[in-house]
Design a protein around this motif. Sequence first.
Motif, PDB file in Angstrom:
ATOM      1  N   ARG A 127       0.638  -1.314   0.150  1.00 15.32           N
ATOM      2  CA  ARG A 127       0.009   0.011  -0.075  1.00 15.32           C
ATOM      3  C   ARG A 127       0.781   1.206  -0.072  1.00 15.32           C
ATOM      4  O   ARG A 127       0.460   2.220  -0.533  1.00 15.32           O
ATOM      5  N   ARG A 128       1.967   1.190   0.603  1.00 12.14           N
ATOM      6  CA  ARG A 128       2.898   2.346   0.696  1.00 12.14           C
ATOM      7  C   ARG A 128       3.921   2.611  -0.229  1.00 12.14           C
ATOM      8  O   ARG A 128       4.501   3.529  -0.492  1.00 12.14           O
ATOM      9  N   LEU A 129       3.945   1.638  -1.409  1.00 15.45           N
ATOM     10  CA  LEU A 129       4.775   1.677  -2.282  1.00 15.45           C
ATOM     11  C   LEU A 129       4.432   2.616  -3.468  1.00 15.45           C
ATOM     12  O   LEU A 129       3.126   2.555  -3.808  1.00 15.45           O
ATOM     13  N   GLU A 130       5.172   3.396  -3.636  1.00 13.32           N
ATOM     14  CA  GLU A 130       5.112   4.493  -4.781  1.00 13.32           C
ATOM     15  C   GLU A 130       4.793   3.686  -6.189  1.00 13.32           C
ATOM     16  O   GLU A 130       4.080   4.350  -6.986  1.00 13.32           O
ATOM     17  N   ALA A 131       5.852   2.872  -6.595  1.00 11.58           N
ATOM     18  CA  ALA A 131       5.673   2.071  -7.687  1.00 11.58           C
ATOM     19  C   ALA A 131       4.911   0.602  -7.317  1.00 11.58           C
ATOM     20  O   ALA A 131       5.695  -0.088  -6.620  1.00 11.58           O
ATOM     21  N   SER A 132       4.090   0.362  -8.084  1.00 17.83           N
ATOM     22  CA  SER A 132       3.159  -0.805  -7.390  1.00 17.83           C
ATOM     23  C   SER A 132       3.922  -2.190  -7.644  1.00 17.83           C
ATOM     24  O   SER A 132       4.890  -2.247  -8.554  1.00 17.83           O
ATOM     25  N   ALA A 133       3.578  -3.104  -7.001  1.00 16.51           N
ATOM     26  CA  ALA A 133       3.952  -4.398  -7.014  1.00 16.51           C
ATOM     27  C   ALA A 133       3.378  -5.005  -8.042  1.00 16.51           C
ATOM     28  O   ALA A 133       2.387  -4.778  -8.443  1.00 16.51           O
ATOM     29  N   GLU A 134       4.148  -6.015  -8.722  1.00 15.93           N
ATOM     30  CA  GLU A 134       3.647  -6.789  -9.894  1.00 15.93           C
ATOM     31  C   GLU A 134       2.406  -7.881  -9.228  1.00 15.93           C
ATOM     32  O   GLU A 134       1.141  -7.965  -9.796  1.00 15.93           O
ATOM     33  N   ARG A 135       2.544  -8.373  -8.168  1.00 15.96           N
ATOM     34  CA  ARG A 135       1.429  -9.097  -7.420  1.00 15.96           C
ATOM     35  C   ARG A 135       2.063  -9.322  -6.104  1.00 15.96           C
ATOM     36  O   ARG A 135       3.012  -9.448  -5.655  1.00 15.96           O
ATOM     37  N   LEU A 136       0.854 -10.211  -5.310  1.00 16.90           N
ATOM     38  CA  LEU A 136       1.194 -10.355  -3.954  1.00 16.90           C
ATOM     39  C   LEU A 136       0.789 -11.835  -3.593  1.00 16.90           C
ATOM     40  O   LEU A 136      -0.302 -12.237  -4.390  1.00 16.90           O
ATOM     41  N   CYS A 137       1.431 -12.730  -2.880  1.00 18.05           N
ATOM     42  CA  CYS A 137       1.034 -13.896  -2.378  1.00 18.05           C
ATOM     43  C   CYS A 137       0.972 -13.923  -0.864  1.00 18.05           C
ATOM     44  O   CYS A 137       2.194 -13.526  -0.144  1.00 18.05           O
ATOM     45  N   LEU A 138      -0.160 -14.128  -0.294  1.00 13.72           N
ATOM     46  CA  LEU A 138      -0.131 -13.842   1.147  1.00 13.72           C
ATOM     47  C   LEU A 138      -0.691 -15.440   1.648  1.00 13.72           C
ATOM     48  O   LEU A 138      -1.681 -15.925   1.278  1.00 13.72           O
ATOM     49  N   VAL A 139       0.103 -15.978   2.542  1.00 13.84           N
ATOM     50  CA  VAL A 139      -0.167 -17.372   3.305  1.00 13.84           C
ATOM     51  C   VAL A 139      -0.629 -17.078   4.673  1.00 13.84           C
ATOM     52  O   VAL A 139       0.030 -16.680   5.714  1.00 13.84           O
ATOM     53  N   GLY A 140      -1.957 -17.620   5.037  1.00 14.22           N
ATOM     54  CA  GLY A 140      -2.269 -17.610   6.348  1.00 14.22           C
ATOM     55  C   GLY A 140      -2.271 -16.023   6.983  1.00 14.22           C
ATOM     56  O   GLY A 140      -1.729 -15.889   8.066  1.00 14.22           O
ATOM     57  N   PRO A 141      -2.693 -15.081   6.028  1.00 19.39           N
ATOM     58  CA  PRO A 141      -2.401 -13.606   6.708  1.00 19.39           C
ATOM     59  C   PRO A 141      -2.961 -13.487   8.053  1.00 19.39           C
ATOM     60  O   PRO A 141      -4.258 -13.824   8.178  1.00 19.39           O
ATOM     61  N   ALA A 142      -2.533 -12.519   8.760  1.00 23.26           N
ATOM     62  CA  ALA A 142      -2.713 -12.558  10.408  1.00 23.26           C
ATOM     63  C   ALA A 142      -4.114 -11.649  10.551  1.00 23.26           C
ATOM     64  O   ALA A 142      -3.806 -10.561  11.137  1.00 23.26           O
ATOM     65  N   THR A 143      -5.038 -11.626   9.727  1.00 24.16           N
ATOM     66  CA  THR A 143      -5.975 -10.468   9.439  1.00 24.16           C
ATOM     67  C   THR A 143      -6.868 -10.525  10.805  1.00 24.16           C
ATOM     68  O   THR A 143      -7.331  -9.208  10.944  1.00 24.16           O
ATOM     69  N   SER A 144      -6.953 -11.552  11.749  1.00 18.74           N
ATOM     70  CA  SER A 144      -7.269 -11.310  13.057  1.00 18.74           C
ATOM     71  C   SER A 144      -6.666 -10.555  14.150  1.00 18.74           C
ATOM     72  O   SER A 144      -7.164 -10.235  15.052  1.00 18.74           O
ATOM     73  N   ARG A 145      -5.349 -10.420  13.809  1.00 15.05           N
ATOM     74  CA  ARG A 145      -4.376  -9.941  14.709  1.00 15.05           C
ATOM     75  C   ARG A 145      -3.679  -8.588  14.498  1.00 15.05           C
ATOM     76  O   ARG A 145      -3.428  -7.742  15.366  1.00 15.05           O
ATOM     77  N   PHE A 146      -3.736  -8.381  13.109  1.00  9.85           N
ATOM     78  CA  PHE A 146      -2.972  -6.965  12.656  1.00  9.85           C
ATOM     79  C   PHE A 146      -3.861  -6.596  11.465  1.00  9.85           C
ATOM     80  O   PHE A 146      -4.743  -7.020  10.775  1.00  9.85           O
ATOM     81  N   ASP A 147      -3.862  -5.158  11.354  1.00  5.94           N
ATOM     82  CA  ASP A 147      -4.442  -4.362  10.415  1.00  5.94           C
ATOM     83  C   ASP A 147      -3.812  -4.858   8.888  1.00  5.94           C
ATOM     84  O   ASP A 147      -3.211  -3.719   8.346  1.00  5.94           O
ATOM     85  N   THR A 148      -4.237  -5.805   8.435  1.00 12.62           N
ATOM     86  CA  THR A 148      -4.122  -6.208   7.058  1.00 12.62           C
ATOM     87  C   THR A 148      -4.800  -5.461   6.018  1.00 12.62           C
ATOM     88  O   THR A 148      -6.111  -5.160   6.028  1.00 12.62           O
ATOM     89  N   ALA A 149      -4.082  -4.798   5.114  1.00 13.44           N
ATOM     90  CA  ALA A 149      -4.651  -3.819   4.191  1.00 13.44           C
ATOM     91  C   ALA A 149      -5.335  -4.412   3.033  1.00 13.44           C
ATOM     92  O   ALA A 149      -5.032  -5.605   2.872  1.00 13.44           O
ATOM     93  N   PRO A 150      -6.170  -3.628   2.398  1.00 15.21           N
ATOM     94  CA  PRO A 150      -6.872  -4.325   1.277  1.00 15.21           C
ATOM     95  C   PRO A 150      -5.936  -4.586   0.039  1.00 15.21           C
ATOM     96  O   PRO A 150      -4.802  -3.802   0.378  1.00 15.21           O
ATOM     97  N   VAL A 151      -5.840  -5.464  -0.870  1.00 13.40           N
ATOM     98  CA  VAL A 151      -4.684  -5.841  -1.521  1.00 13.40           C
ATOM     99  C   VAL A 151      -5.349  -5.947  -2.961  1.00 13.40           C
ATOM    100  O   VAL A 151      -6.755  -5.884  -3.110  1.00 13.40           O
TER     101      VAL A 151
END
Length: 205
Positions: free
Chosen positions: A122-146
């Motif tokens: 979310r903070r990158l000025e030039a966007s990433a090609e793609r993301l891969c998230l395994v077991g993202p800790a959405t219940s414990r940390f403020d995981t950003a929209p992707v």
Amino acid sequence: MNSRTEKLLITGPAGEIECAVDLPPEGQVLRGVAVICHPNPTQGGTMDNKVVQTLARAFVQLGYRAVRFNFRGIGRSAGAWDEGRGEVDDALAVIAHARDAALPLALAGFSFGGFVASQAARRLEASAERLCLVGPATSRFDTAPVPADTLVIHGEADDVVPLAAVLDWARPQALPVTVVPGVGHFFHGQLPLLKDIVLRGWHPA
């Protein structure tokens, strides 16, 4: 990860950051750079975590230079736990060092590392090609929209981050989640399957 893994220290916001770099075999065209974030440091997470290493192996097989690193206060990385804030800064420092303007950037993360990867993207000025998230800790940390093409993989029987929490995070984004039946948070006994899902998911049929 293997005898060809290169270890190095780079400058980060809290001091040196320990990194490990793996390259595709000689002769294989370099497709991009993948930066991979490890699970929660306060619960034993390091860049040598088996899921993180599995992700690195998958990206190497896909033709990426795979870059793992230890968050501040872990291994040879300087600093101390910063509840996720400074750890995102660490990831951005590694991305800035590892990134090649001529190559696509992939971001990946496991558990807490999924949260970090989402916030870094979310903070990158030039966007990433793609993301891969395994077991993202959405219940414990403020995981950003992707982005909509993010590859999200979660175990049905995850007892650390409930599947319901990931679905609650994904639902407002209409974001598909690949659910692996009967698998827990750490994919015990199912790491080859996890690798195969990444390999197949990164190259949709």
